[in-house]
Design an enzyme around this catalytic site. Structure first.
Site, PDB file in Angstrom:
ATOM      1  N   GLU A 114       0.853  -1.193   0.000  1.00  0.00           N
ATOM      2  CA  GLU A 114       0.000   0.000   0.000  1.00  0.00           C
ATOM      3  C   GLU A 114       0.884   1.237   0.000  1.00  0.00           C
ATOM      4  O   GLU A 114       1.758   1.388   0.837  1.00  0.00           O
ATOM      5  CB  GLU A 114      -0.934  -0.002   1.212  1.00  0.00           C
ATOM      6  CG  GLU A 114      -1.722   1.268   1.427  1.00  0.00           C
ATOM      7  CD  GLU A 114      -2.533   1.746   0.197  1.00  0.00           C
ATOM      8  OE1 GLU A 114      -3.285   0.945  -0.365  1.00  0.00           O
ATOM      9  OE2 GLU A 114      -2.372   2.919  -0.197  1.00  0.00           O
TER      10      GLU A 114
ATOM     11  N   GLY B  39      -7.581   2.515   1.955  1.00  0.00           N
ATOM     12  CA  GLY B  39      -7.828   3.086   0.635  1.00  0.00           C
ATOM     13  C   GLY B  39      -8.748   4.293   0.654  1.00  0.00           C
ATOM     14  O   GLY B  39      -8.889   4.987   1.662  1.00  0.00           O
TER      15      GLY B  39
ATOM     16  N   CYS C 194     -11.982   4.377   0.466  1.00  0.00           N
ATOM     17  CA  CYS C 194     -13.200   4.183   1.270  1.00  0.00           C
ATOM     18  C   CYS C 194     -13.024   4.659   2.715  1.00  0.00           C
ATOM     19  O   CYS C 194     -13.797   5.470   3.212  1.00  0.00           O
ATOM     20  CB  CYS C 194     -13.561   2.700   1.227  1.00  0.00           C
ATOM     21  SG  CYS C 194     -14.927   2.260   2.276  1.00  0.00           S
TER      22      CYS C 194
ATOM     23  N   LYS D  93     -19.512   9.856   5.510  1.00  0.00           N
ATOM     24  CA  LYS D  93     -20.701   9.543   6.313  1.00  0.00           C
ATOM     25  C   LYS D  93     -20.613  10.160   7.710  1.00  0.00           C
ATOM     26  O   LYS D  93     -21.623  10.562   8.293  1.00  0.00           O
ATOM     27  CB  LYS D  93     -20.928   8.037   6.407  1.00  0.00           C
ATOM     28  CG  LYS D  93     -21.877   7.533   5.347  1.00  0.00           C
ATOM     29  CD  LYS D  93     -21.251   7.333   3.997  1.00  0.00           C
ATOM     30  CE  LYS D  93     -21.627   8.240   2.909  1.00  0.00           C
ATOM     31  NZ  LYS D  93     -21.027   7.908   1.616  1.00  0.00           N
TER      32      LYS D  93
ATOM     33  N   GLY E 193     -17.090  12.108 -11.212  1.00  0.00           N
ATOM     34  CA  GLY E 193     -16.890  10.662 -11.279  1.00  0.00           C
ATOM     35  C   GLY E 193     -15.454  10.272 -10.990  1.00  0.00           C
ATOM     36  O   GLY E 193     -14.603  11.131 -10.738  1.00  0.00           O
TER      37      GLY E 193
ATOM     38  N   HIS F  26     -43.903  -4.079  14.652  1.00  0.00           N
ATOM     39  CA  HIS F  26     -44.625  -2.797  14.645  1.00  0.00           C
ATOM     40  C   HIS F  26     -44.276  -2.009  15.897  1.00  0.00           C
ATOM     41  O   HIS F  26     -44.183  -2.592  16.960  1.00  0.00           O
ATOM     42  CB  HIS F  26     -46.133  -3.061  14.623  1.00  0.00           C
ATOM     43  CG  HIS F  26     -46.949  -1.808  14.731  1.00  0.00           C
ATOM     44  ND1 HIS F  26     -47.122  -0.956  13.662  1.00  0.00           N
ATOM     45  CD2 HIS F  26     -47.618  -1.258  15.784  1.00  0.00           C
ATOM     46  CE1 HIS F  26     -47.863   0.066  14.049  1.00  0.00           C
ATOM     47  NE2 HIS F  26     -48.181  -0.094  15.336  1.00  0.00           N
TER      48      HIS F  26
HETATM   49  C1  FAD Z   1     -16.466  10.789  -1.329  1.00  0.00           C
HETATM   50  C2  FAD Z   1     -16.713   9.329  -1.605  1.00  0.00           C
HETATM   51  C3  FAD Z   1     -17.739   8.676  -0.960  1.00  0.00           C
HETATM   52  C4  FAD Z   1     -17.966   7.332  -1.199  1.00  0.00           C
HETATM   53  N1  FAD Z   1     -19.001   6.722  -0.534  1.00  0.00           N
HETATM   54  C5  FAD Z   1     -19.250   5.421  -0.760  1.00  0.00           C
HETATM   55  C6  FAD Z   1     -20.291   4.759  -0.046  1.00  0.00           C
HETATM   56  O1  FAD Z   1     -20.980   5.365   0.771  1.00  0.00           O
HETATM   57  N2  FAD Z   1     -20.498   3.437  -0.274  1.00  0.00           N
HETATM   58  C7  FAD Z   1     -19.747   2.743  -1.196  1.00  0.00           C
HETATM   59  O2  FAD Z   1     -19.977   1.543  -1.386  1.00  0.00           O
HETATM   60  N3  FAD Z   1     -18.744   3.337  -1.874  1.00  0.00           N
HETATM   61  C8  FAD Z   1     -18.476   4.653  -1.674  1.00  0.00           C
HETATM   62  N4  FAD Z   1     -17.439   5.251  -2.339  1.00  0.00           N
HETATM   63  C9  FAD Z   1     -16.655   4.443  -3.309  1.00  0.00           C
HETATM   64  C10 FAD Z   1     -15.624   3.583  -2.579  1.00  0.00           C
HETATM   65  O3  FAD Z   1     -14.786   4.405  -1.822  1.00  0.00           O
HETATM   66  C11 FAD Z   1     -14.834   2.768  -3.592  1.00  0.00           C
HETATM   67  O4  FAD Z   1     -15.715   2.026  -4.396  1.00  0.00           O
HETATM   68  C12 FAD Z   1     -13.882   1.809  -2.892  1.00  0.00           C
HETATM   69  O5  FAD Z   1     -12.969   2.509  -2.092  1.00  0.00           O
HETATM   70  C13 FAD Z   1     -13.118   0.948  -3.909  1.00  0.00           C
HETATM   71  O6  FAD Z   1     -12.249   0.098  -3.224  1.00  0.00           O
HETATM   72  P1  FAD Z   1     -10.910  -0.455  -3.886  1.00  0.00           P
HETATM   73  O7  FAD Z   1     -10.297  -1.352  -2.870  1.00  0.00           O
HETATM   74  O8  FAD Z   1     -11.193  -0.974  -5.229  1.00  0.00           O
HETATM   75  O9  FAD Z   1      -9.992   0.850  -4.123  1.00  0.00           O
HETATM   76  P2  FAD Z   1      -9.467   2.022  -3.190  1.00  0.00           P
HETATM   77  O10 FAD Z   1     -10.298   2.191  -1.992  1.00  0.00           O
HETATM   78  O11 FAD Z   1      -9.317   3.198  -4.095  1.00  0.00           O
HETATM   79  O12 FAD Z   1      -8.052   1.527  -2.710  1.00  0.00           O
HETATM   80  C14 FAD Z   1      -6.981   1.335  -3.605  1.00  0.00           C
HETATM   81  C15 FAD Z   1      -5.680   1.459  -2.846  1.00  0.00           C
HETATM   82  O13 FAD Z   1      -4.626   1.058  -3.697  1.00  0.00           O
HETATM   83  C16 FAD Z   1      -3.495   1.863  -3.441  1.00  0.00           C
HETATM   84  N5  FAD Z   1      -2.608   1.789  -4.606  1.00  0.00           N
HETATM   85  C17 FAD Z   1      -2.888   2.142  -5.882  1.00  0.00           C
HETATM   86  N6  FAD Z   1      -1.836   1.893  -6.694  1.00  0.00           N
HETATM   87  C18 FAD Z   1      -0.872   1.370  -5.902  1.00  0.00           C
HETATM   88  C19 FAD Z   1       0.453   0.917  -6.143  1.00  0.00           C
HETATM   89  N7  FAD Z   1       0.995   0.920  -7.371  1.00  0.00           N
HETATM   90  N8  FAD Z   1       1.169   0.455  -5.099  1.00  0.00           N
HETATM   91  C20 FAD Z   1       0.651   0.418  -3.846  1.00  0.00           C
HETATM   92  N9  FAD Z   1      -0.591   0.838  -3.558  1.00  0.00           N
HETATM   93  C21 FAD Z   1      -1.354   1.300  -4.576  1.00  0.00           C
HETATM   94  C22 FAD Z   1      -4.100   3.249  -3.220  1.00  0.00           C
HETATM   95  O14 FAD Z   1      -3.218   4.070  -2.476  1.00  0.00           O
HETATM   96  C23 FAD Z   1      -5.355   2.893  -2.417  1.00  0.00           C
HETATM   97  O15 FAD Z   1      -5.155   2.938  -1.032  1.00  0.00           O
HETATM   98  C24 FAD Z   1     -17.163   6.602  -2.104  1.00  0.00           C
HETATM   99  C25 FAD Z   1     -16.093   7.254  -2.749  1.00  0.00           C
HETATM  100  C26 FAD Z   1     -15.864   8.593  -2.500  1.00  0.00           C
HETATM  101  C27 FAD Z   1     -14.717   9.267  -3.192  1.00  0.00           C
END
Ligand code: FAD
Length: 478
Positions: A37, A43, A45, A54, A274, A446
């Site tokens: 990481e 990440g 989330c 939230k 997005g 209820h």
């Molecule tokens: C403001 C906001 C609100 C949201 N609210 C919701 C919600 O209420 N409910 C919901 O379901 N989803 C929500 N989401 C979406 C949700 O955050 C994402 O869908 C989710 O985090 C995706 O998870 P992931 O593990 O795929 O990626 P991420 O959470 O993006 O994690 C990826 C990780 O990989 C690391 N990384 C990337 N490349 C490398 C590399 N080369 N080497 C080492 N590390 C690396 C990054 O640093 C990061 O920590 C929200 C997003 C935002 C921006």
């Protein structure tokens, strides 16, 4: 300086909700696991997405509700004031507790955590550039890509100017802006618009498409749009933004609409159009032929990429952009990589939206169901007819259920109190292939919000008890 190569059964790149869950599940199955990481465990989330937003939305909602307390006999001696620095500190505490908890879980499961940036050189080889500048080679049997996503930077001028923010910045504001132009009308945009509106900011949403949160149930979107407008949020639809510029002390957003150019002024501009997949560090795999589509890594329902022993999950694949889907994909990818039989089912994915009130849906929208054909029944039950909602003053919105030929639940949409929790009843019903009759035969306690789900199911079958369905009554008599 390069350290000696280390050997693992499975390596995960990225410790977001997809990656950390995959690592824990693989460790539970007995694999020797590494996770890399580069920025923050948890990440997007846990650090700048679901959880911090939230926490701040909760605070904003409480603050807005303070103004309503007089109606319930609770008199505040003076109008409440709001201190953003305290709210942000609370949010930071929540984030720290949760990310610290995840780090502990990884350690307890004996997952080796590498604090650095990963470069996948080949399906079995990862180079990590650690925070101290040294490098560490990892040799791995299986590789799970969970690099996540980053905000889209649209191609118009003025993005780097002062007071132009992205969702990450919205989690750490020094104060609530006096006014804010929000570019984008998708899920993240409307949640943040609700938050700032509740904190007293004058919010304008500028959206290119003809509706907010496209693809959601149209009646829900109409109700939300009306509700936001009633609360003072200005909404410009069909407005394609061209530039952001300074206009005295304010920022000016210029957009092209059907009726020509229009400008929108605000103290801040929030760009929330997005997110896009973040395939950084994957050049070695791209050179080996890793299949991509519109910037995303292609993975099938077994989370397999086209390269042997390489799996991809979460926002990097970008099927849903939802954390709970990334987590399930993480669990399944680990199981499949380690030889277990599993497969994702994307038909029953709950879609929560944390607006005021909340929105949550699952399965098909009414339009999608009707386009598919067959004997589709759909109707709504309003919250104003639910006793608990009346008692708590949460009467805005409705629950809608969509039923198919054999009484199966095709989909549901809830716009109202606690919608994001309640939707699980319909997800479970769909997963278990329960019919509408079985939902109806289930006694709901209820007085609770959950009764509205049963009543909406009755309504879709034309036999609601707590509202009078004129058309259904007429059809019965004819
Ligand atoms: C403001 C906001 C609100 C949201 N609210 C919701 C919600 O209420 N409910 C919901 O379901 N989803 C929500 N989401 C979406 C949700 O955050 C994402 O869908 C989710 O985090 C995706 O998870 P992931 O593990 O795929 O990626 P991420 O959470 O993006 O994690 C990826 C990780 O990989 C690391 N990384 C990337 N490349 C490398 C590399 N080369 N080497 C080492 N590390 C690396 C990054 O640093 C990061 O920590 C929200 C997003 C935002 C921006």
């Amino acid at each position: 300086m390069a350290n000696e190569a280390q050997q693992f059964d499975l390596t995960v790149i990225g410790a977001g909700p997809g990656g950390y869950v995959a690592a824990i599940r693989a460790a539970q199955l007995g694999a020797r696991v590494a996770i890399v990481e580069k920025q923050y465990i948890g990440g997007t989330c846990l650090n700048v997405g679901c959880i911090p937003s939230k926490a701040l939305l909760h605070i904003a909602q409480l603050y807005a509700e303070m103004g309503e307390l007089g109606k319930l006999g609770i008199m505040l001696n003076q109008p409440p004031t709001f201190d953003m620095s305290v709210a942000v500190a609370f949010k930071d505490k929540v984030v720290k507790q949760l990310t610290g908890g995840v780090a502990q879980l990884l350690k307890a499961n004996k997952v080796a955590i590498f604090d650095g940036t990963a470069e996948a050189l080949a399906p079995d080889q990862v180079r990590v550039t650690l925070k101290d500048g040294s490098t560490q080679e990892l040799r791995t049997g299986k590789l799970i890509l969970a690099n996540g996503s980053v905000p889209i930077r649209p191609p118009f001028s003025g993005l780097d100017g002062k007071n132009v923010i992205f969702s990450d910045d919205a989690m750490n504001m020094p104060r609530a802006p006096k006014s804010l132009v929000c570019i984008g009308g998708g899920v993240i945009a409307v949640e943040l618009a609700c938050m700032f509106n509740a904190l007293g900011t004058k919010v304008t949403i500028v959206e290119m498409l003809p509706s907010l949160i496209a693809n959601e149930d149209e009646e829900v979107v109409t109700a939300l749009t009306r509700s936001l407008t009633k609360r003072g949020v200005e909404i410009a639809l069909g407005a394609r933004v061209e530039s952001i510029a300074d206009a005295g002390d304010l920022k000016r957003v210029t957009a092209t609409t059907e009726s020509g150019q229009q400008t929108f002024d605000g103290e801040y501009v929030l760009v929330a159009v997005g997110r896009k997949a973040n395939p950084t560090g994957l050049d070695g795999l791209l050179a080996a032929g890793l299949a991509m589509d519109r910037g995303r890594v292609v993975a099938n329902e077994r989370l397999e990429t086209n390269l042997p022993n390489v799996y991809a999950i979460g926002d990097l694949v970008g099927r849903t952009w939802l954390a709970h889907v990334a987590m399930v994909e993480g669990e399944l990818a680990a199981e499949i990589a380690l030889g277990h039989e599993a497969q994702m089912d994307y038909n029953i994915v709950p879609r929560p939206i944390f607006t005021f009130p909340e929105i949550a849906s699952v399965g098909l929208t009414e339009r999608q169901a009707r386009e598919r054909g067959g004997n589709v029944r759909a109707d709504k039950f309003p919250w104003v007819a639910n006793g608990k909602a009346l008692a708590t003053g949460e009467t805005e919105g409705f629950t809608k259920v969509i039923i198919g030929d054999y009484g199966e639940i095709l989909g549901a949409a809830i716009y109202g109190p606690d919608a994001t929790n309640l939707i699980t009843e319909f997800s479970l019903a769909m997963r278990g292939e329960l019919t509408a009759d079985e939902v109806i035969a289930t006694i709901h306690p209820h007085p609770t919000y959950s009764e509205a789900l049963r009543e909406a199911t009755l309504a879709a079958e034309g036999r609601a008890i707590h509202i009078f369905q004129r058309q259904a009554a007429a059809a019965r008599q004819s």
